[in-house]
Write a protein that holds these residues in place. Structure first.
Motif, PDB file in Angstrom:
ATOM      1  N   ASN A   1     -31.999  38.679 -53.656  1.00  0.00           N
ATOM      2  CA  ASN A   1     -31.227  39.778 -54.375  1.00  0.00           C
ATOM      3  C   ASN A   1     -30.962  39.351 -55.720  1.00  0.00           C
ATOM      4  O   ASN A   1     -30.072  39.901 -56.343  1.00  0.00           O
ATOM      5  N   HIS A   2     -31.438  38.393 -56.445  1.00  0.00           N
ATOM      6  CA  HIS A   2     -31.483  38.156 -57.642  1.00  0.00           C
ATOM      7  C   HIS A   2     -32.773  38.168 -58.186  1.00  0.00           C
ATOM      8  O   HIS A   2     -32.912  38.557 -59.539  1.00  0.00           O
TER       9      HIS A   2
ATOM     10  N   TYR B   1     -24.373  46.743 -57.924  1.00  0.00           N
ATOM     11  CA  TYR B   1     -23.775  46.698 -56.484  1.00  0.00           C
ATOM     12  C   TYR B   1     -24.624  46.728 -55.375  1.00  0.00           C
ATOM     13  O   TYR B   1     -24.614  46.074 -54.055  1.00  0.00           O
TER      14      TYR B   1
ATOM     15  N   ASN C   1     -26.397  43.663 -54.646  1.00  0.00           N
ATOM     16  CA  ASN C   1     -25.441  42.896 -53.899  1.00  0.00           C
ATOM     17  C   ASN C   1     -25.328  43.139 -52.222  1.00  0.00           C
ATOM     18  O   ASN C   1     -25.206  42.213 -51.414  1.00  0.00           O
TER      19      ASN C   1
ATOM     20  N   SER D   1     -30.772  36.599 -48.784  1.00  0.00           N
ATOM     21  CA  SER D   1     -30.148  35.565 -49.640  1.00  0.00           C
ATOM     22  C   SER D   1     -30.028  34.191 -48.872  1.00  0.00           C
ATOM     23  O   SER D   1     -30.107  34.217 -47.817  1.00  0.00           O
TER      24      SER D   1
END
Length: 254
Positions: free
Chosen positions: A97-98, A131, A134, A144
């Motif tokens: 998620n990055h 958001y 995340n 993650s």
């Protein structure tokens, strides 16, 4: 670094000495060794994500996707924001998620670059993407690092969680969280400063070229390897080695 890991050439060093024995170390240990001599694991992952987005840009693939979204939802900016949020949520399920927001940013840059820096729509769009990604980082055990650690500790304690079991709990929760975040963001930062999203201009040439096929194929393969890393862990050792391999293919081939 890639060959060192894939060919399994490193031997184990006896504890406390510089003497090697004939035992070969695992791919995971090899990857850790070589990555420690380059730079941070996360930095390589980001480099791989940026390379995917840049390769897309060279082939104008992100402009085409953004143009499709603009044609369908261009007259309704709030719904366009929600579509981008769900895209980020979905991508974050399968890749870190990055890395997912980097790919999504490549899609929305052609839109936000034509708007003033003070645009509420741009702020709303970028906050929504942040958001959503995340929340996407909670969707699967592989999305993650903290999820991977949680599963590992649960398995060590005899309470393993399956991939499907995790998704059954996280999917409705994260989708609901994304919808709530969208409602809150468009309430606090109403994207009413634009009536419609600007038309995206790009060269409408044939998308089926050797370059675009190569980019799409290699990018898709890389994302699949990211998603199913646990199945190829014994070969690549670390997900950063996969990202580094993609970087090598893209820059090495020109």
């Amino acid at each position: 670094p890639i060959l060192v890991v894939l060919m399994g050439v490193l031997k184990r060093t006896d504890a406390g000495t510089d003497v090697t024995n004939n035992a070969l170390i695992t791919a995971e240990e090899s990857a850790q060794f070589v990555l420690d001599h380059i730079f941070n694991h996360t930095t390589i992952l980001l480099l791989g994500g940026y390379t995917i987005s840049t390769a897309f840009s060279r082939c104008q693939l992100e402009l085409r996707i953004a143009s499709i979204l603009q044609a369908r939802l261009g007259s309704n900016p709030p719904l366009f924001i929600l579509a981008i949020m769900f895209l980020g949520l979905f991508l974050s399920m399968w890749i870190s998620n990055h890395t997912a927001p980097i790919l999504c940013t490549a899609l929305i840059l052609p839109i936000v670059r034509d708007l003033p820096p003070t645009s509420r729509f741009s702020k709303c769009l970028l906050l929504g993407l942040a958001y959503a990604c995340n929340f996407g980082g909670m969707m699967t055990p592989i999305s993650s690092v903290q999820n991977v650690l949680a599963v590992a500790h649960l398995e060590a304690g005899g309470r393993g969680v399956s991939f499907g079991g995790w998704v059954c709990v996280s999917l409705p929760f994260c989708v609901l969280c994304t919808l709530i975040a969208w409602l809150v963001i468009i309430y606090l930062v109403p994207p009413t400063d634009i009536a419609s999203i600007p038309i995206i201009v790009y060269e409408r040439n044939n998308i089926i070229t050797k370059r675009s096929v190569a980019v799409l194929s290699l990018s898709l393969l890389t994302i699949i390897l990211f998603a199913f890393f646990q199945n190829v862990k014994d070969t690549f050792g670390d997900i950063a080695i996969i990202a580094l391999s993609f970087v090598l293919c893209m820059f090495g081939s020109g």
